[in-house]
Motif scaffolding. Sequence first.
Motif, PDB file in Angstrom:
ATOM      1  N   GLY A  47      10.716  12.204   2.142  1.00 26.54           N
ATOM      2  CA  GLY A  47      12.093  12.140   1.546  1.00 26.54           C
ATOM      3  C   GLY A  47      12.906  11.479   3.066  1.00 26.54           C
ATOM      4  O   GLY A  47      12.662  11.214   4.131  1.00 26.54           O
ATOM      5  N   PRO A  48      14.270  11.180   2.910  1.00 25.48           N
ATOM      6  CA  PRO A  48      15.033  10.698   4.025  1.00 25.48           C
ATOM      7  C   PRO A  48      15.297  11.371   4.952  1.00 25.48           C
ATOM      8  O   PRO A  48      15.617  10.958   6.185  1.00 25.48           O
ATOM      9  N   PHE A  49      15.168  12.642   4.910  1.00 24.17           N
ATOM     10  CA  PHE A  49      15.601  13.684   5.891  1.00 24.17           C
ATOM     11  C   PHE A  49      14.165  14.286   6.517  1.00 24.17           C
ATOM     12  O   PHE A  49      14.104  15.244   7.309  1.00 24.17           O
ATOM     13  N   GLU A  50      12.956  13.632   6.375  1.00 27.24           N
ATOM     14  CA  GLU A  50      11.698  14.069   6.967  1.00 27.24           C
ATOM     15  C   GLU A  50      11.494  13.039   8.204  1.00 27.24           C
ATOM     16  O   GLU A  50      12.335  12.084   8.450  1.00 27.24           O
ATOM     17  N   GLY A  51      10.586  13.471   8.868  1.00 30.56           N
ATOM     18  CA  GLY A  51      10.159  12.801  10.207  1.00 30.56           C
ATOM     19  C   GLY A  51       8.836  12.527  10.373  1.00 30.56           C
ATOM     20  O   GLY A  51       8.272  11.823  11.240  1.00 30.56           O
ATOM     21  N   PRO A  95      14.809  12.474  11.691  1.00 26.82           N
ATOM     22  CA  PRO A  95      14.933  13.160  10.312  1.00 26.82           C
ATOM     23  C   PRO A  95      16.203  13.227   9.868  1.00 26.82           C
ATOM     24  O   PRO A  95      16.577  12.659   8.578  1.00 26.82           O
ATOM     25  N   ILE A  96      17.333  13.251  10.781  1.00 21.64           N
ATOM     26  CA  ILE A  96      18.794  13.166  10.312  1.00 21.64           C
ATOM     27  C   ILE A  96      19.312  11.664  10.316  1.00 21.64           C
ATOM     28  O   ILE A  96      19.677  11.197   9.615  1.00 21.64           O
ATOM     29  N   ALA A  97      19.031  11.457  11.779  1.00 20.23           N
ATOM     30  CA  ALA A  97      19.872  10.091  11.851  1.00 20.23           C
ATOM     31  C   ALA A  97      19.264   9.009  11.333  1.00 20.23           C
ATOM     32  O   ALA A  97      19.994   8.116  10.700  1.00 20.23           O
ATOM     33  N   GLY A  98      17.935   8.852  10.803  1.00 16.41           N
ATOM     34  CA  GLY A  98      17.252   7.857  10.314  1.00 16.41           C
ATOM     35  C   GLY A  98      17.719   7.888   8.705  1.00 16.41           C
ATOM     36  O   GLY A  98      17.502   6.782   8.113  1.00 16.41           O
ATOM     37  N   ALA A  99      17.929   9.011   8.432  1.00 13.78           N
ATOM     38  CA  ALA A  99      18.446   9.266   6.653  1.00 13.78           C
ATOM     39  C   ALA A  99      19.426   8.239   6.379  1.00 13.78           C
ATOM     40  O   ALA A  99      19.671   7.660   5.500  1.00 13.78           O
ATOM     41  N   MET A 125      10.607   0.917   6.166  1.00  8.20           N
ATOM     42  CA  MET A 125      11.217   1.245   7.306  1.00  8.20           C
ATOM     43  C   MET A 125      10.722   2.513   7.557  1.00  8.20           C
ATOM     44  O   MET A 125      10.501   2.936   8.806  1.00  8.20           O
ATOM     45  N   ARG A 126      10.966   3.663   6.672  1.00  9.53           N
ATOM     46  CA  ARG A 126      10.650   4.929   7.020  1.00  9.53           C
ATOM     47  C   ARG A 126       9.018   4.993   7.406  1.00  9.53           C
ATOM     48  O   ARG A 126       8.986   5.703   8.600  1.00  9.53           O
ATOM     49  N   ALA A 127       8.276   4.629   6.795  1.00 13.50           N
ATOM     50  CA  ALA A 127       6.911   4.691   7.137  1.00 13.50           C
ATOM     51  C   ALA A 127       6.540   4.137   8.351  1.00 13.50           C
ATOM     52  O   ALA A 127       5.979   4.835   9.086  1.00 13.50           O
ATOM     53  N   ASN A 128       7.280   3.136   8.785  1.00 15.19           N
ATOM     54  CA  ASN A 128       7.000   2.590   9.944  1.00 15.19           C
ATOM     55  C   ASN A 128       7.465   3.201  11.251  1.00 15.19           C
ATOM     56  O   ASN A 128       6.662   3.605  12.148  1.00 15.19           O
ATOM     57  N   VAL A 129       8.738   3.529  11.129  1.00 14.30           N
ATOM     58  CA  VAL A 129       9.288   4.164  12.187  1.00 14.30           C
ATOM     59  C   VAL A 129       8.792   5.637  12.464  1.00 14.30           C
ATOM     60  O   VAL A 129       8.662   5.954  13.773  1.00 14.30           O
ATOM     61  N   THR A 170       1.010  -1.177   0.016  1.00 14.48           N
ATOM     62  CA  THR A 170      -0.092   0.120  -0.032  1.00 14.48           C
ATOM     63  C   THR A 170       0.967   1.190   0.089  1.00 14.48           C
ATOM     64  O   THR A 170       1.975   1.128   0.647  1.00 14.48           O
ATOM     65  N   ASP A 171       0.327   2.182  -0.723  1.00 12.63           N
ATOM     66  CA  ASP A 171       1.315   3.400  -0.975  1.00 12.63           C
ATOM     67  C   ASP A 171       1.164   4.031   0.297  1.00 12.63           C
ATOM     68  O   ASP A 171       0.391   4.112   1.259  1.00 12.63           O
ATOM     69  N   ARG A 172       2.065   5.069   0.807  1.00 11.81           N
ATOM     70  CA  ARG A 172       2.122   6.259   1.902  1.00 11.81           C
ATOM     71  C   ARG A 172       1.109   7.075   1.345  1.00 11.81           C
ATOM     72  O   ARG A 172       0.811   7.220   0.048  1.00 11.81           O
ATOM     73  N   ILE A 173       0.590   7.837   2.316  1.00 13.10           N
ATOM     74  CA  ILE A 173      -0.647   8.782   1.971  1.00 13.10           C
ATOM     75  C   ILE A 173       0.137  10.015   1.293  1.00 13.10           C
ATOM     76  O   ILE A 173       1.452  10.400   1.462  1.00 13.10           O
ATOM     77  N   ALA A 174      -0.533  10.466   0.156  1.00 11.09           N
ATOM     78  CA  ALA A 174       0.033  11.138  -0.711  1.00 11.09           C
ATOM     79  C   ALA A 174       0.893  12.655  -0.418  1.00 11.09           C
ATOM     80  O   ALA A 174       1.774  12.946  -0.810  1.00 11.09           O
ATOM     81  N   ASP A 175       0.018  13.232   0.660  1.00 10.26           N
ATOM     82  CA  ASP A 175       0.784  14.573   1.062  1.00 10.26           C
ATOM     83  C   ASP A 175       1.447  14.604   2.250  1.00 10.26           C
ATOM     84  O   ASP A 175       1.902  15.546   2.899  1.00 10.26           O
ATOM     85  N   ILE A 176       2.030  13.209   2.675  1.00 10.48           N
ATOM     86  CA  ILE A 176       2.989  13.165   3.625  1.00 10.48           C
ATOM     87  C   ILE A 176       4.289  13.192   2.969  1.00 10.48           C
ATOM     88  O   ILE A 176       4.819  12.566   2.187  1.00 10.48           O
ATOM     89  N   PRO A 177       5.379  14.052   3.681  1.00  7.92           N
ATOM     90  CA  PRO A 177       6.477  14.239   3.119  1.00  7.92           C
ATOM     91  C   PRO A 177       7.534  12.900   3.404  1.00  7.92           C
ATOM     92  O   PRO A 177       7.284  12.380   4.427  1.00  7.92           O
TER      93      PRO A 177
END
Length: 334
Positions: A108-112, A192-196, A243-247, A99-106
Amino acid sequence: MGLYNNIANLAVVGLVGGALAVFGSKYRATQAEKTHPPLGSFIETSVGQVHYVQSGTGPHVILLHGAGGNLREFTFDLMDRLTENYTVTAFDRPGMGYTDRIADIPKGPFEGQGESPQAQAQMLREAATALEIIDPIVVGHSYGGIVSYAWAVAGLDDPENTVNAAAVVSLAGVTMPWPGDLGWYYTVNGHPIAGAFSIPAISAVASNSKIDSSITDTFAPQPVPEGYADYIGARLSLRPESMRANVRQVNTLRPHVVALSERYPELTLPIEILHGTDDQTVPMWVHAEEVIKIAPSAVLTRLEGVGHMPHQADPAAAVAAIDRAAERILDAND
């Protein structure tokens, strides 16, 4: 110049290491999708595509999996136990499985930012409407539990909607605000930074033994059912985007739980809770024992000595909880 040379060398090592992590994580993601492709079909919503599996006949039941999971959590065993009496739809939650992530959620790797349970429920309610699902019993495990409550709370503000939950069944579900923090895994990887940097590295290097150990810990004190680890497709959850979506969803969850819990006293639909007394992941005393104090229609069934996977440890008890919810719906309509 020695200091500057050392810094330059470290920078090169870091860049090379980062590139290898990205390459390795992409390779493993591709392999995971080859070995564990989509099981079902797709439905478009206004905010993205939803992957689902649907089977059976009878009243509608919706199954929502937990953090880091996918709908295979239910197609492994529980779903087949229900399809004789119910039309069962298992969804991949936003950002998980296929399933896609919701469209208007940022994204990128440096988002949170993560999808709130309310936003997830709204996306899946839209999918359920398109699938002509009516008056469903919404069943949620772990994180899926709070999404099932969000689904029910949405009905308070839109009472005539035919996709409103007729009942909720919580399987070791998150329902209440918890004390303390979530631990280093979510704190670091959700940052946002460490997770990237940490997410592609973990995705690239996580060993099969580490994955098996994590699954074993989730099931403790019960053993992992034979064939479960191979079937579930754990590496789908280790794809960087998943992983990004989940965390991020977990790391940003607590304020949404606080807001939802303030609406629980208004809920009158049947709520059946199945929770293990030895659950160390979503402790019963924090969640189930507290929600029954404020949600007047909530009934708790305690499974002695059971951990965080009650529907796998005692699938008959999970089916019985869903059956009780269905009976309570009928009783209320008489």
